[in-house]
Design a protein around this motif. Sequence first.
Motif, PDB file in Angstrom:
ATOM      1  N   ARG A   1       6.150  -3.336  -2.557  1.00 42.12           N
ATOM      2  CA  ARG A   1       7.249  -2.736  -3.295  1.00 42.12           C
ATOM      3  C   ARG A   1       7.014  -1.276  -3.653  1.00 42.12           C
ATOM      4  O   ARG A   1       7.870  -0.643  -4.274  1.00 42.12           O
ATOM      5  CB  ARG A   1       7.518  -3.531  -4.590  1.00 42.12           C
ATOM      6  CG  ARG A   1       7.952  -4.953  -4.328  1.00 42.12           C
ATOM      7  CD  ARG A   1       8.563  -5.572  -5.552  1.00 42.12           C
ATOM      8  NE  ARG A   1       9.862  -4.995  -5.859  1.00 42.12           N
ATOM      9  CZ  ARG A   1      11.012  -5.415  -5.350  1.00 42.12           C
ATOM     10  NH1 ARG A   1      11.029  -6.415  -4.487  1.00 42.12           N
ATOM     11  NH2 ARG A   1      12.141  -4.843  -5.692  1.00 42.12           N
TER      12      ARG A   1
ATOM     13  N   VAL B   1       9.460  -6.871 -11.921  1.00 38.95           N
ATOM     14  CA  VAL B   1       9.036  -5.884 -10.913  1.00 38.95           C
ATOM     15  C   VAL B   1       9.510  -6.295  -9.522  1.00 38.95           C
ATOM     16  O   VAL B   1       9.850  -5.445  -8.696  1.00 38.95           O
ATOM     17  CB  VAL B   1       7.497  -5.715 -10.967  1.00 38.95           C
ATOM     18  CG1 VAL B   1       6.985  -5.004  -9.724  1.00 38.95           C
ATOM     19  CG2 VAL B   1       7.111  -4.941 -12.216  1.00 38.95           C
ATOM     20  N   ASN B   2       9.552  -7.624  -9.269  1.00 32.05           N
ATOM     21  CA  ASN B   2       9.997  -8.103  -7.960  1.00 32.05           C
ATOM     22  C   ASN B   2      11.488  -7.917  -7.744  1.00 32.05           C
ATOM     23  O   ASN B   2      11.974  -8.077  -6.625  1.00 32.05           O
ATOM     24  CB  ASN B   2       9.644  -9.575  -7.800  1.00 32.05           C
ATOM     25  CG  ASN B   2       8.240  -9.747  -7.232  1.00 32.05           C
ATOM     26  OD1 ASN B   2       7.776  -8.892  -6.474  1.00 32.05           O
ATOM     27  ND2 ASN B   2       7.570 -10.811  -7.616  1.00 32.05           N
ATOM     28  N   ARG B   3      12.230  -7.615  -8.803  1.00 31.18           N
ATOM     29  CA  ARG B   3      13.681  -7.532  -8.668  1.00 31.18           C
ATOM     30  C   ARG B   3      14.255  -6.166  -9.006  1.00 31.18           C
ATOM     31  O   ARG B   3      15.196  -5.708  -8.386  1.00 31.18           O
ATOM     32  CB  ARG B   3      14.327  -8.599  -9.572  1.00 31.18           C
ATOM     33  CG  ARG B   3      14.229  -9.975  -8.947  1.00 31.18           C
ATOM     34  CD  ARG B   3      14.402 -11.064  -9.966  1.00 31.18           C
ATOM     35  NE  ARG B   3      14.212 -12.361  -9.316  1.00 31.18           N
ATOM     36  CZ  ARG B   3      13.029 -12.901  -9.049  1.00 31.18           C
ATOM     37  NH1 ARG B   3      11.924 -12.251  -9.390  1.00 31.18           N
ATOM     38  NH2 ARG B   3      12.940 -14.072  -8.442  1.00 31.18           N
TER      39      ARG B   3
ATOM     40  N   ALA C   1      -1.012  -5.770  -6.379  1.00 31.17           N
ATOM     41  CA  ALA C   1      -0.265  -7.028  -6.377  1.00 31.17           C
ATOM     42  C   ALA C   1       1.117  -6.880  -5.727  1.00 31.17           C
ATOM     43  O   ALA C   1       1.628  -7.819  -5.140  1.00 31.17           O
ATOM     44  CB  ALA C   1      -0.123  -7.545  -7.800  1.00 31.17           C
ATOM     45  N   PHE C   2       1.711  -5.713  -5.889  1.00 33.83           N
ATOM     46  CA  PHE C   2       3.066  -5.522  -5.364  1.00 33.83           C
ATOM     47  C   PHE C   2       3.050  -4.471  -4.259  1.00 33.83           C
ATOM     48  O   PHE C   2       3.907  -3.588  -4.211  1.00 33.83           O
ATOM     49  CB  PHE C   2       4.022  -5.084  -6.483  1.00 33.83           C
ATOM     50  CG  PHE C   2       4.031  -6.024  -7.659  1.00 33.83           C
ATOM     51  CD1 PHE C   2       4.737  -7.219  -7.611  1.00 33.83           C
ATOM     52  CD2 PHE C   2       3.324  -5.722  -8.808  1.00 33.83           C
ATOM     53  CE1 PHE C   2       4.741  -8.084  -8.693  1.00 33.83           C
ATOM     54  CE2 PHE C   2       3.325  -6.588  -9.893  1.00 33.83           C
ATOM     55  CZ  PHE C   2       4.032  -7.771  -9.826  1.00 33.83           C
TER      56      PHE C   2
ATOM     57  N   LEU D   1       8.620   0.015  -9.681  1.00 36.16           N
ATOM     58  CA  LEU D   1       7.507   0.714  -9.021  1.00 36.16           C
ATOM     59  C   LEU D   1       8.009   1.760  -8.041  1.00 36.16           C
ATOM     60  O   LEU D   1       7.295   2.695  -7.708  1.00 36.16           O
ATOM     61  CB  LEU D   1       6.617  -0.294  -8.298  1.00 36.16           C
ATOM     62  CG  LEU D   1       5.921  -1.309  -9.212  1.00 36.16           C
ATOM     63  CD1 LEU D   1       5.077  -2.262  -8.391  1.00 36.16           C
ATOM     64  CD2 LEU D   1       5.054  -0.594 -10.246  1.00 36.16           C
TER      65      LEU D   1
ATOM     66  N   ARG E   1       6.037  -9.723 -13.627  1.00 37.90           N
ATOM     67  CA  ARG E   1       6.116  -9.906 -12.176  1.00 37.90           C
ATOM     68  C   ARG E   1       7.555 -10.193 -11.754  1.00 37.90           C
ATOM     69  O   ARG E   1       8.041  -9.645 -10.767  1.00 37.90           O
ATOM     70  CB  ARG E   1       5.201 -11.068 -11.769  1.00 37.90           C
ATOM     71  CG  ARG E   1       5.027 -11.204 -10.280  1.00 37.90           C
ATOM     72  CD  ARG E   1       4.153 -12.374  -9.935  1.00 37.90           C
ATOM     73  NE  ARG E   1       4.775 -13.636 -10.390  1.00 37.90           N
ATOM     74  CZ  ARG E   1       4.253 -14.827 -10.148  1.00 37.90           C
ATOM     75  NH1 ARG E   1       3.097 -14.941  -9.521  1.00 37.90           N
ATOM     76  NH2 ARG E   1       4.868 -15.918 -10.558  1.00 37.90           N
ATOM     77  N   TRP E   2       8.233 -11.036 -12.513  1.00 42.05           N
ATOM     78  CA  TRP E   2       9.616 -11.397 -12.176  1.00 42.05           C
ATOM     79  C   TRP E   2      10.492 -10.145 -12.136  1.00 42.05           C
ATOM     80  O   TRP E   2      11.282  -9.936 -11.229  1.00 42.05           O
ATOM     81  CB  TRP E   2      10.147 -12.390 -13.225  1.00 42.05           C
ATOM     82  CG  TRP E   2      11.418 -13.080 -12.833  1.00 42.05           C
ATOM     83  CD1 TRP E   2      11.534 -14.264 -12.182  1.00 42.05           C
ATOM     84  CD2 TRP E   2      12.756 -12.626 -13.067  1.00 42.05           C
ATOM     85  NE1 TRP E   2      12.850 -14.586 -11.997  1.00 42.05           N
ATOM     86  CE2 TRP E   2      13.632 -13.597 -12.522  1.00 42.05           C
ATOM     87  CE3 TRP E   2      13.313 -11.496 -13.668  1.00 42.05           C
ATOM     88  CZ2 TRP E   2      15.020 -13.479 -12.572  1.00 42.05           C
ATOM     89  CZ3 TRP E   2      14.697 -11.371 -13.718  1.00 42.05           C
ATOM     90  CH2 TRP E   2      15.538 -12.351 -13.177  1.00 42.05           C
TER      91      TRP E   2
ATOM     92  N   SER F   1      -0.809  -3.274 -10.294  1.00 42.68           N
ATOM     93  CA  SER F   1       0.530  -3.385  -9.708  1.00 42.68           C
ATOM     94  C   SER F   1       0.527  -2.945  -8.254  1.00 42.68           C
ATOM     95  O   SER F   1       1.134  -3.584  -7.398  1.00 42.68           O
ATOM     96  CB  SER F   1       1.522  -2.519 -10.487  1.00 42.68           C
ATOM     97  OG  SER F   1       1.768  -3.078 -11.743  1.00 42.68           O
ATOM     98  N   HIS F   2      -0.157  -1.824  -7.969  1.00 41.88           N
ATOM     99  CA  HIS F   2      -0.163  -1.333  -6.595  1.00 41.88           C
ATOM    100  C   HIS F   2      -0.855  -2.298  -5.658  1.00 41.88           C
ATOM    101  O   HIS F   2      -0.549  -2.345  -4.482  1.00 41.88           O
ATOM    102  CB  HIS F   2      -0.826   0.052  -6.530  1.00 41.88           C
ATOM    103  CG  HIS F   2       0.161   1.152  -6.739  1.00 41.88           C
ATOM    104  ND1 HIS F   2       0.412   2.126  -5.802  1.00 41.88           N
ATOM    105  CD2 HIS F   2       0.987   1.410  -7.772  1.00 41.88           C
ATOM    106  CE1 HIS F   2       1.344   2.937  -6.255  1.00 41.88           C
ATOM    107  NE2 HIS F   2       1.702   2.532  -7.459  1.00 41.88           N
TER     108      HIS F   2
ATOM    109  N   LEU G   1      15.723 -13.266  -4.446  1.00 41.13           N
ATOM    110  CA  LEU G   1      15.141 -12.260  -3.554  1.00 41.13           C
ATOM    111  C   LEU G   1      15.683 -12.372  -2.134  1.00 41.13           C
ATOM    112  O   LEU G   1      14.972 -12.159  -1.161  1.00 41.13           O
ATOM    113  CB  LEU G   1      13.611 -12.371  -3.540  1.00 41.13           C
ATOM    114  CG  LEU G   1      12.940 -12.208  -4.910  1.00 41.13           C
ATOM    115  CD1 LEU G   1      11.468 -12.557  -4.831  1.00 41.13           C
ATOM    116  CD2 LEU G   1      13.139 -10.800  -5.453  1.00 41.13           C
TER     117      LEU G   1
END
Lengths: 314, 408
Positions: free
Chosen positions: B257, B392-394, B253-254, B398, B389-390, B250-251, B21
């Motif tokens: 993003r 969505v973070n990359r 937690a992330f 979203l 999570r891994w 998701s909205h 990241l």
Amino acid sequence: MDVSRRTFFKIAGVAGAAGIAGQPAKAEAASLAVSQAPAVLVDATRCIGCRGCEAACAEANGLPGPVAPGDEAVFEARRQTGVGAYTVVNRYAHPKAEEGYRFVKTQCMHCADPACASACLAKALEKTAAGPVVYHPDRCLGCRYCMVACQFDVPKFEFEKASPFVRKCSFCAERQAQGLPPACTSVCPTGALQFGRRGELLEEARTRIYQNPGTYVRHIYGEHEAGGTNWLYISDVPFDRMGFRTDLGTTSPPELTRTALAAVPVVLTLWPPLLMGLYTWTQRSRAAAAQSRSGAGAGHRQASRQGGEEASHD
Amino acid sequence: MTDTTFDRLGPRGWVTEKVFLGMPLGAYLRSLVTSGNLLVALILVPGIPAVVYRFVYGIGAVSNLTQANPWGLWIGLDVMSGVALAAGGFTIATLVHVLGLRDYQPIVRPAILTGFLGYLFVVIGLTADLGRPWNLPVPMVYSFGTGSVMFEVGWCVALYLTVLALEFSPAAFEWLGLRKLRAWALKLTLALTILGLCLSTLHQSSLGALFLMMPHRVHPLWYSGFVPIFFFVSAIAAGIAMVIVESALSHRAFAGRVAPGSHERLDRITLGLARAGALVLFAYFFLRLQGLVDSGRFDLLNTGYGYWFLFELIGFVLVPAVLFGLASRQRRARLARWVAGWTVIGIVVNRLNLSVITFNWNSPERYVPSATEILISVTIITIGVMTFRWIVNRMPVLADDPAFPPAH
């Protein structure tokens, strides 16, 4: 009479295409195969509970010998077949106290149309043409659907092993292939287990029931249960009092899933054209809506945005 | 296939950018120390050894499964419920790509990802339950039990997992900067969506059809010739509810993003889905009523199992159907989210009712899962959530990647 019958056949022959005649012939061949299938008639009135069948089974299958041979104490609790014992004999009190006890041997029933074989996704369990329902360990995934599908709780699983197999009675299929009777039937000292052809054994069972009025329950367990089994039981004690399930019905289990499986080609043939039609229709109505909007001069911005989306889609 | 990002950054820079990241390794590792990850560690530290223990010592060593109860929590929760809850992928993809409801476009990728990981972890969970998982290729390659419902389920799940992987692949290709592959994968969208719906229709219903052969085990109130239809319709409800729940979580937690203004948009989407959920759950409720009438076993309603049946039917089907309708009419997105959570629980309860809770209802031996069985299930679900999570973070899940024009 004779002439009219011949005439009837002539008419049927002319009117009926091969397909019509083919069906009953096939069914007849199947029922013939069933009546010729190897089977065992178990007569509970003749069993003395010696458990010689258990010992013979263990020897033939290379299993540890039966628990406590000759010890009456094993009858205190009802036993189930297991991964180390493909057949067990249980004792039930006769409803009339003076009659003492009755004994019932359990093992795989070798159904005419078995649930386990129809449940197996890898044909690890298979109804052989010769009759026995056998297990191919090399194909098994260990999903245990056979165990829950079986109405008689027969297949057992080696839960304690890291590389487990399903275990059950094979009707001594290999012995039968060599012309030998199953091990258990070959040692029965009282004739409680009689090995033969299913059709003949059904005749024999009926004969015993009719010739000994008042002795037997007028039912042959296995003749119709779950579509028919190749192990048949007669008894002088009602079957529900000897550990048999009497609520199984006469439908063969695979029949219950046939409609669901028949839906597969229907879904695969009907869904795609239907969905593609829906897709075309929604695309067209979207384009029409966009056109009418831009034609009316209103919502021009939205229409052009949608037009752009269409382009990017292509 | 030229990867411009890779050329620009070099191998080390690429790993830093794409995997860590954009942080140096040390900083990335420090960023992992969070309270959420502490919880994950608390689950995985005993959980992973439990999984290893199961494979070394066998199913009997860790589970309460017996000869009388050979199916338990792993089938009921990991497989039966997992597949139902992963139905959001085909539901939303069909809404958007076939029915052309493009308002729902922003939730397609998260729904497809949830579906893909759902199925992936169903298969991973299944290997824990299968006694001989290394034989999984047998029915795929050379011994076809075509008369088996399980064969149909196995094939459909394997094919649909592939379909989901391809449906999600554009996001992965955007992440990797592989433009040509992405363009090629996008061309498959309509075909994959239709194939996905076909395969889902088949195996969602077939999971129910597994029980058709077991009238001797399933309680008569739940047993019905229509179980395959119940499973398919309730899977659509489960998919819709799961998408509402997953997008809300998701909205939260992330939050960093998601695109600005997307919360209001998500509220609109949630309310639209709530209306669809109300429709599907009402249809499902009346189908289940027909099943009850068809069985004719009204006498069993006045028993313990009967009360539980009515609680499931009213509490988990009729009530959420009404509340979804209410939420949609009064435009209460928050209510819709709570109802969606309740619906998800309800579908899990239904699958557990058939496969575990009322299974073998007439047998004296009752099954209750062991602590290790629960731990292994929770471990697999946790790894699934971490994988989500891994990714969505990359990857652009979203929100769209600005370097790529919106897909469609």
